[in-house]
Every structure is written in structure tokens, then in C-alpha cells.
Design a protein around this motif. Structure first.
Motif, PDB file in Angstrom:
ATOM      1  N   PHE A 136       0.858  -1.097  -0.098  1.00 54.65           N
ATOM      2  CA  PHE A 136      -0.096  -0.037  -0.073  1.00 54.65           C
ATOM      3  C   PHE A 136       0.865   1.365   0.127  1.00 54.65           C
ATOM      4  N   ALA A 137       1.133   2.036  -0.986  1.00 57.47           N
ATOM      5  CA  ALA A 137       1.960   3.028  -1.275  1.00 57.47           C
ATOM      6  C   ALA A 137       1.310   4.421  -1.426  1.00 57.47           C
ATOM      7  N   ILE A 138       1.725   5.530  -0.581  1.00 58.09           N
ATOM      8  CA  ILE A 138       1.035   6.809  -0.575  1.00 58.09           C
ATOM      9  C   ILE A 138       1.923   7.759  -1.311  1.00 58.09           C
ATOM     10  N   CYS A 139       1.536   8.611  -1.945  1.00 57.54           N
ATOM     11  CA  CYS A 139       2.179   9.842  -2.468  1.00 57.54           C
ATOM     12  C   CYS A 139       3.760   9.551  -2.692  1.00 57.54           C
ATOM     13  N   PHE A 140       4.588  10.034  -2.179  1.00 52.94           N
ATOM     14  CA  PHE A 140       6.226   9.643  -2.251  1.00 52.94           C
ATOM     15  C   PHE A 140       6.320   8.087  -2.289  1.00 52.94           C
ATOM     16  N   GLY A 141       5.608   7.341  -1.517  1.00 52.59           N
ATOM     17  CA  GLY A 141       5.485   6.040  -1.577  1.00 52.59           C
ATOM     18  C   GLY A 141       5.128   5.484  -3.026  1.00 52.59           C
ATOM     19  N   HIS A 142       4.011   5.826  -3.532  1.00 52.44           N
ATOM     20  CA  HIS A 142       3.438   5.687  -4.649  1.00 52.44           C
ATOM     21  C   HIS A 142       4.549   6.080  -6.065  1.00 52.44           C
ATOM     22  N   GLN A 143       5.222   7.059  -5.746  1.00 50.74           N
ATOM     23  CA  GLN A 143       6.158   7.321  -6.786  1.00 50.74           C
ATOM     24  C   GLN A 143       7.424   6.372  -6.553  1.00 50.74           C
ATOM     25  N   ILE A 144       7.662   6.213  -5.366  1.00 51.32           N
ATOM     26  CA  ILE A 144       8.853   5.035  -5.293  1.00 51.32           C
ATOM     27  C   ILE A 144       8.622   3.755  -5.983  1.00 51.32           C
ATOM     28  N   LEU A 145       7.239   3.070  -5.685  1.00 48.92           N
ATOM     29  CA  LEU A 145       6.987   2.053  -6.407  1.00 48.92           C
ATOM     30  C   LEU A 145       6.817   2.286  -7.839  1.00 48.92           C
ATOM     31  N   ALA A 146       6.623   3.280  -8.573  1.00 48.45           N
ATOM     32  CA  ALA A 146       6.670   3.698 -10.021  1.00 48.45           C
ATOM     33  C   ALA A 146       8.105   3.719 -10.283  1.00 48.45           C
ATOM     34  N   ARG A 147       9.004   4.328  -9.646  1.00 43.42           N
ATOM     35  CA  ARG A 147      10.364   4.205  -9.930  1.00 43.42           C
ATOM     36  C   ARG A 147      11.199   2.786  -9.582  1.00 43.42           C
ATOM     37  N   ALA A 148      10.680   2.114  -8.829  1.00 43.34           N
ATOM     38  CA  ALA A 148      11.070   0.668  -8.687  1.00 43.34           C
ATOM     39  C   ALA A 148      10.767  -0.256  -9.907  1.00 43.34           C
ATOM     40  N   LEU A 149       9.448   0.182 -10.490  1.00 40.38           N
ATOM     41  CA  LEU A 149       9.139  -0.476 -11.806  1.00 40.38           C
ATOM     42  C   LEU A 149       9.809   0.275 -13.227  1.00 40.38           C
ATOM     43  N   ASN A 150      10.742   1.263 -12.924  1.00 44.75           N
ATOM     44  CA  ASN A 150      11.236   1.828 -14.186  1.00 44.75           C
ATOM     45  C   ASN A 150      10.469   2.793 -14.775  1.00 44.75           C
ATOM     46  N   ALA A 151       9.464   3.281 -14.043  1.00 48.30           N
ATOM     47  CA  ALA A 151       8.980   4.561 -14.576  1.00 48.30           C
ATOM     48  C   ALA A 151       9.456   5.800 -14.303  1.00 48.30           C
ATOM     49  N   LYS A 152       9.444   6.907 -14.890  1.00 46.33           N
ATOM     50  CA  LYS A 152       9.763   8.174 -14.640  1.00 46.33           C
ATOM     51  C   LYS A 152       9.245   8.875 -13.573  1.00 46.33           C
ATOM     52  N   VAL A 153      10.128   9.645 -12.517  1.00 48.01           N
ATOM     53  CA  VAL A 153       9.446  10.204 -11.768  1.00 48.01           C
ATOM     54  C   VAL A 153      10.037  11.579 -11.562  1.00 48.01           C
ATOM     55  N   GLY A 154       9.296  12.752 -11.349  1.00 45.87           N
ATOM     56  CA  GLY A 154      10.094  14.015 -11.409  1.00 45.87           C
ATOM     57  C   GLY A 154       8.879  15.055 -10.907  1.00 45.87           C
ATOM     58  N   ARG A 155       9.399  16.332 -11.120  1.00 44.44           N
ATOM     59  CA  ARG A 155       8.511  17.560 -10.980  1.00 44.44           C
ATOM     60  C   ARG A 155       7.314  17.458 -11.756  1.00 44.44           C
ATOM     61  N   ASN A 156       6.210  18.244 -11.541  1.00 41.63           N
ATOM     62  CA  ASN A 156       5.085  18.297 -12.192  1.00 41.63           C
ATOM     63  C   ASN A 156       5.175  19.733 -12.794  1.00 41.63           C
ATOM     64  N   SER A 157       5.145  19.799 -14.051  1.00 45.50           N
ATOM     65  CA  SER A 157       5.065  21.292 -14.759  1.00 45.50           C
ATOM     66  C   SER A 157       3.560  21.869 -14.453  1.00 45.50           C
ATOM     67  N   ALA A 158       2.715  21.174 -13.976  1.00 45.20           N
ATOM     68  CA  ALA A 158       1.473  21.820 -13.761  1.00 45.20           C
ATOM     69  C   ALA A 158       1.531  22.255 -12.203  1.00 45.20           C
ATOM     70  N   GLY A 159       2.388  22.160 -11.547  1.00 44.69           N
ATOM     71  CA  GLY A 159       2.507  22.679 -10.180  1.00 44.69           C
ATOM     72  C   GLY A 159       1.934  21.778  -9.170  1.00 44.69           C
ATOM     73  N   TRP A 160       1.685  22.479  -7.680  1.00 43.34           N
ATOM     74  CA  TRP A 160       1.319  21.761  -6.920  1.00 43.34           C
ATOM     75  C   TRP A 160      -0.365  21.430  -6.984  1.00 43.34           C
ATOM     76  N   GLU A 161      -0.669  20.382  -6.265  1.00 45.49           N
ATOM     77  CA  GLU A 161      -1.988  19.744  -6.003  1.00 45.49           C
ATOM     78  C   GLU A 161      -2.029  19.917  -4.868  1.00 45.49           C
ATOM     79  N   LEU A 162      -3.254  20.648  -4.033  1.00 42.19           N
ATOM     80  CA  LEU A 162      -3.363  20.652  -2.486  1.00 42.19           C
ATOM     81  C   LEU A 162      -4.785  20.361  -2.263  1.00 42.19           C
ATOM     82  N   ALA A 163      -4.894  19.926  -0.869  1.00 44.10           N
ATOM     83  CA  ALA A 163      -6.252  19.869  -0.074  1.00 44.10           C
ATOM     84  C   ALA A 163      -6.969  18.683  -0.926  1.00 44.10           C
ATOM     85  N   VAL A 164      -8.307  18.733  -0.349  1.00 41.09           N
ATOM     86  CA  VAL A 164      -8.972  17.608  -1.055  1.00 41.09           C
ATOM     87  C   VAL A 164      -9.562  18.012  -2.510  1.00 41.09           C
TER      88      VAL A 164
END
Length: 251
Positions: A110-138
Motif C-alpha cells: 500500500f503506497a502513498i504519495c512519495f511511496g506511490h512514486q517510489i513504487l513507480a520508480r522501482a518498476l522503471n517509470a520516470k518520476v519528477g517535478r510536475n510542470s502543472a505545479g502543486w495539487e493541494l487539499a481535497v
């Protein structure tokens, strides 16, 4: 009676002071979420909210300690203020451990936010900054067909606090949904894992504290802050997301 589910929370950060003191770290926060979700599941004969889980916390940043995979049934990878694309030794170690956990036929994830990205990276997907900026709150997440079936909803509401993303889906996973700012909002492998870019564990008090601190530091401008504060208290689906993971664990 079945033995308790052994769930290891890989603590990828320490929450900000007020949150840390109130909830006793990410271990405490996820323990609360998992027990609330077990109660919402309403199957005490299968999973008692108080006695049905043995939840342990592991500091993977400073101590860099990990459980042996044979000693756990599931892993929770938490969020973090750190960047998932960095090459710090502890992050590389986490990526490698996550890869081994994914390859293990028994352990669930069960992987959350940073953990979700780490899982993606572990499976060789690219992770990085979002050009669309921050996504905040609900925020609303448009669910895929699989996401609708898994969570029992047409749309998902979930707390967000990120400016990093996975750029694409690893071939091994199924998409759970997308939002206007983030195409990879969740990943699923039947019987194996659920990940979400948002934070099912966050509550209004946590979100308002983060917005307040990050606005004071200059990270968010007044308009961003006001908009996010206006959505911090909206009801969200954190419990429904975690119930779905518990069902995966119990299957």
C-alpha cells in the motif's frame, strides 16, 4: 482465529511537529487509519480492528531499518517531503527494497504519495517535478473502470500535497484514475498492491497545519493558500481507499 496481519509501515519522513506530537509519527497515523478502516469494513470475524493487525514502524530515512519480507504480510510506504527522484543512499535503498517486495509473491503493498512514486520508480517509470505545479487539499480524481470497481465510487475525493509525479504507468500495473493536474493518480495489481498519489491518512487538522506552515515559509502564495484552505475540510474517501487495501489483504 487467524493470527494478526503483520503490517510494516515504512516511515519515509517525520511529520511536522504538531502532527508528529498528536499522532505519534506516520506509524501512529497509519495505525489509526488502518484500525478505522477495519472498523468500517465491518467484518470483525475476519479482521478485528483492535487485535487483527500487528502494525510496526520502520525508520527508512535515518536508521534505514527494514523488516525481513518473510516476517511481514504487507508494507505501507508513506508520503515524504523528500523528492522521489533523488539519488540519496536511503532513497536508492528504499527503491531496491520496494523492487524486492514487488517481486515477492506473498507480500502486499500500500503506497502513498512519495511511496506511490517510489513504487513507480522501482518498476522503471520516470518520476519528477510536475510542470502543472502543486495539487493541494481535497481534490477530485476521475476513476478508471477498475478504480470505480475497486473503491465502489464514480469519483474519488482525496487529500493532495504534492508537486512531484510519476510520468507514466509501469507495464505491470493497472491505472486507477487521473486528475487534471496528474495523470497517474493510482496504480493497482490484483492481489498485490494499491497505490495512490493522494493522502488517505490526512485529516483537516493535518492539511491546515501544512498549508499554514508552507504559506509562512513562502512555498505557497496567498491565492494558493486560500484556495487550499477552502477545501481542507471537505469530506474525503481515505477510509474507502484503505478498506479496499484491507480487502486485498484478506482475499
Amino acid at each position: 482465529m487467524a493470527p494478526p496481519l503483520r503490517i510494516a509501515v515504512l516511515e519515509c519522513d517525520t511529520p511536522v511537529d504538531k502532527v508528529n506530537q498528536k499522532y505519534k509519527g506516520y506509524h501512529g497515523l497509519f495505525s489509526l487509519l488502518l484500525r478505522e478502516s477495519a472498523a468500517a469494513l465491518g467484518q470483525p470475524e475476519k479482521l478485528d480492528p483492535e487485535t487483527g493487525m500487528d502494525i510496526t514502524g520502520w525508520d527508512v530515512v535515518i536508521a534505514q531499518e527494514y523488516p525481513n519480507l518473510e516476517d511481514v504480510d504487507a508494507l505501507v510506504l508513506t508520503g515524504s517531503k523528500h523528492d522521489s527522484f533523488e539519488s540519496h543512499p536511503w532513497i536508492l535503498k528504499l527503491v531496491e527494497y520496494t523492487k524486492k517486495a514487488f517481486e515477492d509473491k506473498r507480500v502486499k503493498i500500500f503506497a502513498i504519495c512519495f511511496g506511490h512514486q517510489i513504487l513507480a520508480r522501482a518498476l522503471n517509470a520516470k518520476v519528477g517535478r510536475n510542470s502543472a505545479g502543486w495539487e493541494l487539499a481535497v481534490c477530485n480524481v476521475d476513476l478508471s473502470k477498475t478504480g470505480k470497481e475497486l473503491f465502489g465510487r464514480d469519483k474519488l475525493r482525496i487529500h493532495q500535497m504534492h508537486q512531484d509525479i510519476a510520468y507514466g504507468y509501469p507495464s505491470e500495473v493497472v491505472s486507477l484514475g487521473a486528475s487534471p493536474k496528474c495523470a497517474v493518480q493510482g496504480m493497482y495489481v490484483p492481489g498485490k498492491l494499491i497505490t495512490v498519489q493522494g493522502h488517505p491518512e490526512f485529516r483537516e487538522d493535518i492539511m491546515t497545519e501544512l498549508i499554514t506552515l508552507r504559506t509562512a515559509s513562502g512555498l505557497f502564495n496567498k491565492e494558493q493558500s486560500a484556495d487550499a484552505m477552502g477545501r481542507a475540510g471537505i469530506a474525503h474517501d481515505g477510509i474507502a481507499i484503505t478498506v479496499a487495501f484491507l480487502k486485498l489483504l484478506l482475499a
